[in-house]
Design a protein around this motif. Structure first.
Motif, PDB file in Angstrom:
ATOM      1  N   ASN A  83       0.844  -1.185   0.000  1.00  0.00           N
ATOM      2  CA  ASN A  83       0.000   0.000   0.000  1.00  0.00           C
ATOM      3  C   ASN A  83       0.886   1.244   0.000  1.00  0.00           C
ATOM      4  O   ASN A  83       1.324   1.712   1.039  1.00  0.00           O
ATOM      5  CB  ASN A  83      -0.922  -0.006   1.221  1.00  0.00           C
ATOM      6  CG  ASN A  83      -1.890   1.162   1.225  1.00  0.00           C
ATOM      7  OD1 ASN A  83      -2.124   1.775   0.188  1.00  0.00           O
ATOM      8  ND2 ASN A  83      -2.429   1.479   2.381  1.00  0.00           N
ATOM      9  N   MET A  84       1.146   1.767  -1.173  1.00  0.00           N
ATOM     10  CA  MET A  84       2.078   2.879  -1.328  1.00  0.00           C
ATOM     11  C   MET A  84       1.420   4.202  -0.972  1.00  0.00           C
ATOM     12  O   MET A  84       0.486   4.656  -1.638  1.00  0.00           O
ATOM     13  CB  MET A  84       2.586   2.915  -2.773  1.00  0.00           C
ATOM     14  CG  MET A  84       3.563   4.009  -3.025  1.00  0.00           C
ATOM     15  SD  MET A  84       5.047   3.758  -2.065  1.00  0.00           S
ATOM     16  CE  MET A  84       6.199   4.524  -3.130  1.00  0.00           C
ATOM     17  N   THR A  85       1.891   4.795   0.108  1.00  0.00           N
ATOM     18  CA  THR A  85       1.497   6.146   0.495  1.00  0.00           C
ATOM     19  C   THR A  85       2.774   6.952   0.661  1.00  0.00           C
ATOM     20  O   THR A  85       3.870   6.378   0.758  1.00  0.00           O
ATOM     21  CB  THR A  85       0.723   6.147   1.827  1.00  0.00           C
ATOM     22  OG1 THR A  85       1.604   5.676   2.864  1.00  0.00           O
ATOM     23  CG2 THR A  85      -0.520   5.258   1.764  1.00  0.00           C
ATOM     24  N   LEU A  86       2.648   8.247   0.728  1.00  0.00           N
ATOM     25  CA  LEU A  86       3.825   9.083   0.938  1.00  0.00           C
ATOM     26  C   LEU A  86       4.494   8.719   2.256  1.00  0.00           C
ATOM     27  O   LEU A  86       5.716   8.579   2.328  1.00  0.00           O
ATOM     28  CB  LEU A  86       3.439  10.567   0.918  1.00  0.00           C
ATOM     29  CG  LEU A  86       4.580  11.549   1.204  1.00  0.00           C
ATOM     30  CD1 LEU A  86       5.714  11.376   0.198  1.00  0.00           C
ATOM     31  CD2 LEU A  86       4.065  12.974   1.205  1.00  0.00           C
ATOM     32  N   GLU A  87       3.700   8.535   3.289  1.00  0.00           N
ATOM     33  CA  GLU A  87       4.244   8.175   4.602  1.00  0.00           C
ATOM     34  C   GLU A  87       4.987   6.839   4.543  1.00  0.00           C
ATOM     35  O   GLU A  87       6.078   6.706   5.097  1.00  0.00           O
ATOM     36  CB  GLU A  87       3.117   8.101   5.633  1.00  0.00           C
ATOM     37  CG  GLU A  87       3.603   7.795   7.034  1.00  0.00           C
ATOM     38  CD  GLU A  87       2.462   7.798   8.031  1.00  0.00           C
ATOM     39  OE1 GLU A  87       2.138   6.710   8.525  1.00  0.00           O
ATOM     40  OE2 GLU A  87       1.919   8.889   8.300  1.00  0.00           O
ATOM     41  N   ALA A  88       4.414   5.856   3.866  1.00  0.00           N
ATOM     42  CA  ALA A  88       5.064   4.544   3.750  1.00  0.00           C
ATOM     43  C   ALA A  88       6.368   4.646   2.964  1.00  0.00           C
ATOM     44  O   ALA A  88       7.373   4.022   3.329  1.00  0.00           O
ATOM     45  CB  ALA A  88       4.124   3.542   3.076  1.00  0.00           C
ATOM     46  N   ALA A  89       6.370   5.448   1.902  1.00  0.00           N
ATOM     47  CA  ALA A  89       7.582   5.613   1.093  1.00  0.00           C
ATOM     48  C   ALA A  89       8.687   6.304   1.885  1.00  0.00           C
ATOM     49  O   ALA A  89       9.848   5.871   1.863  1.00  0.00           O
ATOM     50  CB  ALA A  89       7.269   6.402  -0.171  1.00  0.00           C
ATOM     51  N   LEU A  90       8.335   7.351   2.613  1.00  0.00           N
ATOM     52  CA  LEU A  90       9.335   8.058   3.417  1.00  0.00           C
ATOM     53  C   LEU A  90       9.884   7.168   4.533  1.00  0.00           C
ATOM     54  O   LEU A  90      11.084   7.200   4.820  1.00  0.00           O
ATOM     55  CB  LEU A  90       8.736   9.343   3.991  1.00  0.00           C
ATOM     56  CG  LEU A  90       8.388  10.427   2.966  1.00  0.00           C
ATOM     57  CD1 LEU A  90       7.652  11.583   3.635  1.00  0.00           C
ATOM     58  CD2 LEU A  90       9.622  10.910   2.237  1.00  0.00           C
ATOM     59  N   ASP A  91       9.021   6.382   5.145  1.00  0.00           N
ATOM     60  CA  ASP A  91       9.464   5.474   6.199  1.00  0.00           C
ATOM     61  C   ASP A  91      10.384   4.388   5.638  1.00  0.00           C
ATOM     62  O   ASP A  91      11.417   4.069   6.235  1.00  0.00           O
ATOM     63  CB  ASP A  91       8.257   4.841   6.900  1.00  0.00           C
ATOM     64  CG  ASP A  91       8.664   3.995   8.084  1.00  0.00           C
ATOM     65  OD1 ASP A  91       9.411   4.498   8.957  1.00  0.00           O
ATOM     66  OD2 ASP A  91       8.258   2.819   8.132  1.00  0.00           O
ATOM     67  N   ALA A  92      10.036   3.840   4.496  1.00  0.00           N
ATOM     68  CA  ALA A  92      10.867   2.812   3.856  1.00  0.00           C
ATOM     69  C   ALA A  92      12.228   3.387   3.475  1.00  0.00           C
ATOM     70  O   ALA A  92      13.268   2.745   3.678  1.00  0.00           O
ATOM     71  CB  ALA A  92      10.152   2.250   2.625  1.00  0.00           C
ATOM     72  N   ASP A  93      12.239   4.595   2.938  1.00  0.00           N
ATOM     73  CA  ASP A  93      13.479   5.273   2.576  1.00  0.00           C
ATOM     74  C   ASP A  93      14.361   5.459   3.820  1.00  0.00           C
ATOM     75  O   ASP A  93      15.558   5.167   3.794  1.00  0.00           O
ATOM     76  CB  ASP A  93      13.144   6.624   1.946  1.00  0.00           C
ATOM     77  CG  ASP A  93      14.364   7.407   1.530  1.00  0.00           C
ATOM     78  OD1 ASP A  93      14.978   8.056   2.412  1.00  0.00           O
ATOM     79  OD2 ASP A  93      14.704   7.396   0.337  1.00  0.00           O
ATOM     80  N   ARG A  94      13.772   5.936   4.918  1.00  0.00           N
ATOM     81  CA  ARG A  94      14.518   6.160   6.157  1.00  0.00           C
ATOM     82  C   ARG A  94      15.091   4.863   6.711  1.00  0.00           C
ATOM     83  O   ARG A  94      16.252   4.802   7.103  1.00  0.00           O
ATOM     84  CB  ARG A  94      13.624   6.818   7.214  1.00  0.00           C
ATOM     85  CG  ARG A  94      14.349   7.098   8.536  1.00  0.00           C
ATOM     86  CD  ARG A  94      13.378   7.410   9.666  1.00  0.00           C
ATOM     87  NE  ARG A  94      12.314   6.420   9.801  1.00  0.00           N
ATOM     88  CZ  ARG A  94      12.454   5.231  10.368  1.00  0.00           C
ATOM     89  NH1 ARG A  94      13.622   4.833  10.827  1.00  0.00           N
ATOM     90  NH2 ARG A  94      11.431   4.408  10.477  1.00  0.00           N
ATOM     91  N   GLN A  95      14.267   3.813   6.715  1.00  0.00           N
ATOM     92  CA  GLN A  95      14.744   2.522   7.212  1.00  0.00           C
ATOM     93  C   GLN A  95      15.912   1.999   6.371  1.00  0.00           C
ATOM     94  O   GLN A  95      16.892   1.461   6.912  1.00  0.00           O
ATOM     95  CB  GLN A  95      13.619   1.490   7.201  1.00  0.00           C
ATOM     96  CG  GLN A  95      12.560   1.710   8.256  1.00  0.00           C
ATOM     97  CD  GLN A  95      11.532   0.603   8.204  1.00  0.00           C
ATOM     98  OE1 GLN A  95      11.864  -0.563   8.360  1.00  0.00           O
ATOM     99  NE2 GLN A  95      10.285   0.977   7.963  1.00  0.00           N
ATOM    100  N   ALA A  96      15.818   2.162   5.065  1.00  0.00           N
ATOM    101  CA  ALA A  96      16.885   1.698   4.175  1.00  0.00           C
ATOM    102  C   ALA A  96      18.184   2.441   4.450  1.00  0.00           C
ATOM    103  O   ALA A  96      19.257   1.835   4.534  1.00  0.00           O
ATOM    104  CB  ALA A  96      16.463   1.870   2.719  1.00  0.00           C
ATOM    105  N   ARG A  97      18.094   3.756   4.600  1.00  0.00           N
ATOM    106  CA  ARG A  97      19.284   4.554   4.903  1.00  0.00           C
ATOM    107  C   ARG A  97      19.890   4.130   6.236  1.00  0.00           C
ATOM    108  O   ARG A  97      21.117   4.008   6.362  1.00  0.00           O
ATOM    109  CB  ARG A  97      18.941   6.044   4.921  1.00  0.00           C
ATOM    110  CG  ARG A  97      18.602   6.602   3.551  1.00  0.00           C
ATOM    111  CD  ARG A  97      18.036   8.024   3.669  1.00  0.00           C
ATOM    112  NE  ARG A  97      17.457   8.438   2.411  1.00  0.00           N
ATOM    113  CZ  ARG A  97      18.129   9.087   1.456  1.00  0.00           C
ATOM    114  NH1 ARG A  97      19.389   9.390   1.633  1.00  0.00           N
ATOM    115  NH2 ARG A  97      17.526   9.424   0.336  1.00  0.00           N
ATOM    116  N   ASP A  98      19.034   3.936   7.234  1.00  0.00           N
ATOM    117  CA  ASP A  98      19.516   3.509   8.554  1.00  0.00           C
ATOM    118  C   ASP A  98      20.276   2.192   8.483  1.00  0.00           C
ATOM    119  O   ASP A  98      21.314   2.026   9.110  1.00  0.00           O
ATOM    120  CB  ASP A  98      18.352   3.389   9.545  1.00  0.00           C
ATOM    121  CG  ASP A  98      17.745   4.724   9.937  1.00  0.00           C
ATOM    122  OD1 ASP A  98      18.358   5.774   9.653  1.00  0.00           O
ATOM    123  OD2 ASP A  98      16.638   4.707  10.537  1.00  0.00           O
TER     124      ASP A  98
END
Length: 105
Positions: A83-98
């Motif tokens: 379920n692609m939402t802006l919030e989900a995309a930003l969270d996934a991006d942050r987790q990947a960077r971490d």
């Protein structure tokens, strides 16, 4: 006209030819295709991990071949959300960077 604009309008330019990419040599290309096919937040994970890994590479904290290792590690570790939402995309991006920073810093 300059550069490629000249070439497009000038019939003296040689024809462009393309070959299939070598996905073994360029693993990130394969990972990007897989993320695009998977959909959801996979591309956000790929992008965040890639940007973090390239940043570490430019700081000479990561070797070039390790960029693909970092991206693959993030894709394997971050839970994917269909379920692609802006919030989900930003969270996934942050987790990947971490994940990349924790593993390769």
């Amino acid at each position: 006209l300059v550069g490629s604009e000249m070439c497009i309008r000038d019939s003296s330019c040689p024809p462009l030819t393309f070959a299939a990419p070598d996905e073994e040599a360029f693993r990130c290309f394969r990972l990007a295709r897989q993320a695009a096919k998977q959909g959801g937040t996979a591309c956000a994970v790929l992008n965040g991990a890639n940007e973090a890994a390239v940043g570490l590479f430019l700081q000479e904290k990561l070797g070039f071949p390790e960029i693909a290792d970092a991206v693959e590690a993030a894709l394997d570790a971050v839970p994917q959300c269909a379920n692609m939402t802006l919030e989900a995309a930003l969270d996934a991006d942050r987790q990947a960077r971490d994940i990349v920073f924790a593993r390769f810093r």
